[in-house]
Design an enzyme around this catalytic site. Structure first.
Site, PDB file in Angstrom:
ATOM      1  N   ASP A  31       0.847  -1.191   0.000  1.00 23.44           N
ATOM      2  CA  ASP A  31       0.000   0.000   0.000  1.00 23.44           C
ATOM      3  C   ASP A  31       0.887   1.248   0.000  1.00 23.44           C
ATOM      4  O   ASP A  31       1.907   1.307   0.691  1.00 23.44           O
ATOM      5  CB  ASP A  31      -0.912  -0.007   1.231  1.00 23.44           C
ATOM      6  CG  ASP A  31      -2.059   0.986   1.103  1.00 23.44           C
ATOM      7  OD1 ASP A  31      -3.212   0.541   0.981  1.00 23.44           O
ATOM      8  OD2 ASP A  31      -1.800   2.215   1.114  1.00 23.44           O
ATOM      9  N   ILE A  32       0.478   2.246  -0.768  1.00 23.22           N
ATOM     10  CA  ILE A  32       1.278   3.467  -0.913  1.00 23.22           C
ATOM     11  C   ILE A  32       1.250   4.307   0.367  1.00 23.22           C
ATOM     12  O   ILE A  32       2.140   5.146   0.579  1.00 23.22           O
ATOM     13  CB  ILE A  32       0.754   4.292  -2.125  1.00 23.22           C
ATOM     14  CG1 ILE A  32       1.825   5.201  -2.674  1.00 23.22           C
ATOM     15  CG2 ILE A  32      -0.503   5.067  -1.772  1.00 23.22           C
ATOM     16  CD1 ILE A  32       1.480   5.783  -4.037  1.00 23.22           C
ATOM     17  N   ASN A  88     -12.806  -2.969   2.898  1.00 22.44           N
ATOM     18  CA  ASN A  88     -13.679  -1.801   3.001  1.00 22.44           C
ATOM     19  C   ASN A  88     -14.664  -1.817   1.829  1.00 22.44           C
ATOM     20  O   ASN A  88     -14.254  -2.048   0.684  1.00 22.44           O
ATOM     21  CB  ASN A  88     -12.848  -0.516   2.974  1.00 22.44           C
ATOM     22  CG  ASN A  88     -11.920  -0.399   4.179  1.00 22.44           C
ATOM     23  OD1 ASN A  88     -12.258  -0.833   5.274  1.00 22.44           O
ATOM     24  ND2 ASN A  88     -10.745   0.177   3.972  1.00 22.44           N
ATOM     25  N   GLY A  94     -15.668   3.023   4.057  1.00 23.60           N
ATOM     26  CA  GLY A  94     -14.407   3.732   3.870  1.00 23.60           C
ATOM     27  C   GLY A  94     -13.674   3.376   2.596  1.00 23.60           C
ATOM     28  O   GLY A  94     -12.476   3.648   2.462  1.00 23.60           O
ATOM     29  N   GLN A  95     -14.375   2.768   1.637  1.00 17.47           N
ATOM     30  CA  GLN A  95     -13.716   2.384   0.380  1.00 17.47           C
ATOM     31  C   GLN A  95     -13.434   3.616  -0.471  1.00 17.47           C
ATOM     32  O   GLN A  95     -14.321   4.468  -0.647  1.00 17.47           O
ATOM     33  CB  GLN A  95     -14.600   1.407  -0.396  1.00 17.47           C
ATOM     34  CG  GLN A  95     -13.915   0.851  -1.640  1.00 17.47           C
ATOM     35  CD  GLN A  95     -14.723  -0.240  -2.338  1.00 17.47           C
ATOM     36  OE1 GLN A  95     -15.871  -0.513  -1.958  1.00 17.47           O
ATOM     37  NE2 GLN A  95     -14.134  -0.848  -3.350  1.00 17.47           N
ATOM     38  N   HIS A 101     -10.464  -5.036  -3.171  1.00 14.51           N
ATOM     39  CA  HIS A 101      -9.128  -5.347  -2.656  1.00 14.51           C
ATOM     40  C   HIS A 101      -9.205  -5.763  -1.205  1.00 14.51           C
ATOM     41  O   HIS A 101     -10.057  -5.296  -0.449  1.00 14.51           O
ATOM     42  CB  HIS A 101      -8.184  -4.144  -2.808  1.00 14.51           C
ATOM     43  CG  HIS A 101      -8.737  -2.860  -2.302  1.00 14.51           C
ATOM     44  ND1 HIS A 101      -9.643  -2.103  -3.018  1.00 14.51           N
ATOM     45  CD2 HIS A 101      -8.542  -2.206  -1.141  1.00 14.51           C
ATOM     46  CE1 HIS A 101      -9.973  -1.033  -2.316  1.00 14.51           C
ATOM     47  NE2 HIS A 101      -9.318  -1.071  -1.160  1.00 14.51           N
ATOM     48  N   HIS A 103      -7.118  -5.689   2.234  1.00 16.23           N
ATOM     49  CA  HIS A 103      -5.975  -5.134   2.967  1.00 16.23           C
ATOM     50  C   HIS A 103      -5.420  -6.231   3.873  1.00 16.23           C
ATOM     51  O   HIS A 103      -6.180  -6.854   4.635  1.00 16.23           O
ATOM     52  CB  HIS A 103      -6.413  -3.982   3.876  1.00 16.23           C
ATOM     53  CG  HIS A 103      -6.892  -2.753   3.167  1.00 16.23           C
ATOM     54  ND1 HIS A 103      -6.101  -1.646   2.976  1.00 16.23           N
ATOM     55  CD2 HIS A 103      -8.096  -2.456   2.629  1.00 16.23           C
ATOM     56  CE1 HIS A 103      -6.807  -0.704   2.349  1.00 16.23           C
ATOM     57  NE2 HIS A 103      -8.021  -1.174   2.126  1.00 16.23           N
TER      58      HIS A 103
HETATM   59  P1  AMP Z   1      -9.721   1.606   0.404  1.00 10.88           P
HETATM   60  O1  AMP Z   1      -9.833   2.878   1.202  1.00 10.88           O
HETATM   61  O2  AMP Z   1     -10.126   0.380   1.198  1.00 10.88           O
HETATM   62  O3  AMP Z   1     -10.435   1.700  -0.920  1.00 10.88           O
HETATM   63  O4  AMP Z   1      -8.181   1.379   0.148  1.00 10.88           O
HETATM   64  C1  AMP Z   1      -7.505   1.904  -0.947  1.00 10.88           C
HETATM   65  C2  AMP Z   1      -6.061   1.797  -0.607  1.00 10.88           C
HETATM   66  O5  AMP Z   1      -5.322   1.948  -1.804  1.00 10.88           O
HETATM   67  C3  AMP Z   1      -5.550   2.862   0.374  1.00 10.88           C
HETATM   68  O6  AMP Z   1      -5.004   2.218   1.517  1.00 10.88           O
HETATM   69  C4  AMP Z   1      -4.502   3.611  -0.432  1.00 10.88           C
HETATM   70  O7  AMP Z   1      -3.397   4.011   0.337  1.00 10.88           O
HETATM   71  C5  AMP Z   1      -4.121   2.583  -1.481  1.00 10.88           C
HETATM   72  N1  AMP Z   1      -3.596   3.123  -2.740  1.00 10.88           N
HETATM   73  C6  AMP Z   1      -4.112   4.110  -3.504  1.00 10.88           C
HETATM   74  N2  AMP Z   1      -3.373   4.311  -4.601  1.00 10.88           N
HETATM   75  C7  AMP Z   1      -2.356   3.417  -4.536  1.00 10.88           C
HETATM   76  C8  AMP Z   1      -1.230   3.135  -5.369  1.00 10.88           C
HETATM   77  N3  AMP Z   1      -1.014   3.795  -6.525  1.00 10.88           N
HETATM   78  N4  AMP Z   1      -0.376   2.157  -4.976  1.00 10.88           N
HETATM   79  C9  AMP Z   1      -0.585   1.492  -3.832  1.00 10.88           C
HETATM   80  N5  AMP Z   1      -1.620   1.702  -3.004  1.00 10.88           N
HETATM   81  C10 AMP Z   1      -2.490   2.665  -3.339  1.00 10.88           C
END
Ligand code: AMP
Ligand code: ZN
Length: 115
Positions: A31-32, A88, A94-95, A101, A103
């Site tokens: 995760d970024i 999420n 909180g998505q 995906h 986590h």
């Molecule tokens: P969610 O809030 O459950 O939809 O999670 C989305 C997740 O994607 C968050 O934890 C972000 O930090 C992660 N995210 C968004 N863009 C990227 C990216 N380019 N590379 C890796 N993780 C990302």
């Protein structure tokens, strides 16, 4: 592949990511914005937006994502200590990225219920 989906672009290699695992069904990458010492996203190669959009045809894929997360946790060395798996879903969940995906968070203690 869904247009304008950042996770589809990660799968296609159009957006860089730090991949930790991949197979014919899923891709896992860091995760970024990590919320734990290890924070990995496990995503299906097939685009579907959320758990709310999952159908019976996704049953194997959903199981595959969970088993992959468990295997990555073992390989990462924190499975015995424990970890958290989160999906999420939609706004109240909180998505923020609408490509389903999982986590996988490990390396610290988590509280429940989450905020
Ligand atoms: P969610 O809030 O459950 O939809 O999670 C989305 C997740 O994607 C968050 O934890 C972000 O930090 C992660 N995210 C968004 N863009 C990227 C990216 N380019 N590379 C890796 N993780 C990302
Ligand atoms: Zn997608």
């Amino acid at each position: 592949m869904s247009e304008n989906c950042i996770f589809c672009k990660i799968i296609a290699g159009e957006i860089p990511s730090k991949k930790v695992y991949e197979d014919d069904v899923c891709v896992a990458f860091n995760d970024i914005s990590p919320q734990a010492p290890t924070h990995i996203l496990v995503i299906p190669r097939e685009h579907f937006a959320s758990l709310d959009e999952a159908e019976t045809k996704h049953k194997e894929t959903l199981g595959h994502l969970l088993l992959s997360a468990a295997e990555i946790a073992r390989q990462s060395g924190f499975a015995k200590n424990g970890y958290r798996v989160v999906i999420n879903t939609n706004d109240d969940g909180g998505q923020t990225v609408f490509h389903l995906h999982v986590h996988l968070l490990g390396g610290r203690q988590f509280i429940f219920p989450p905020g």
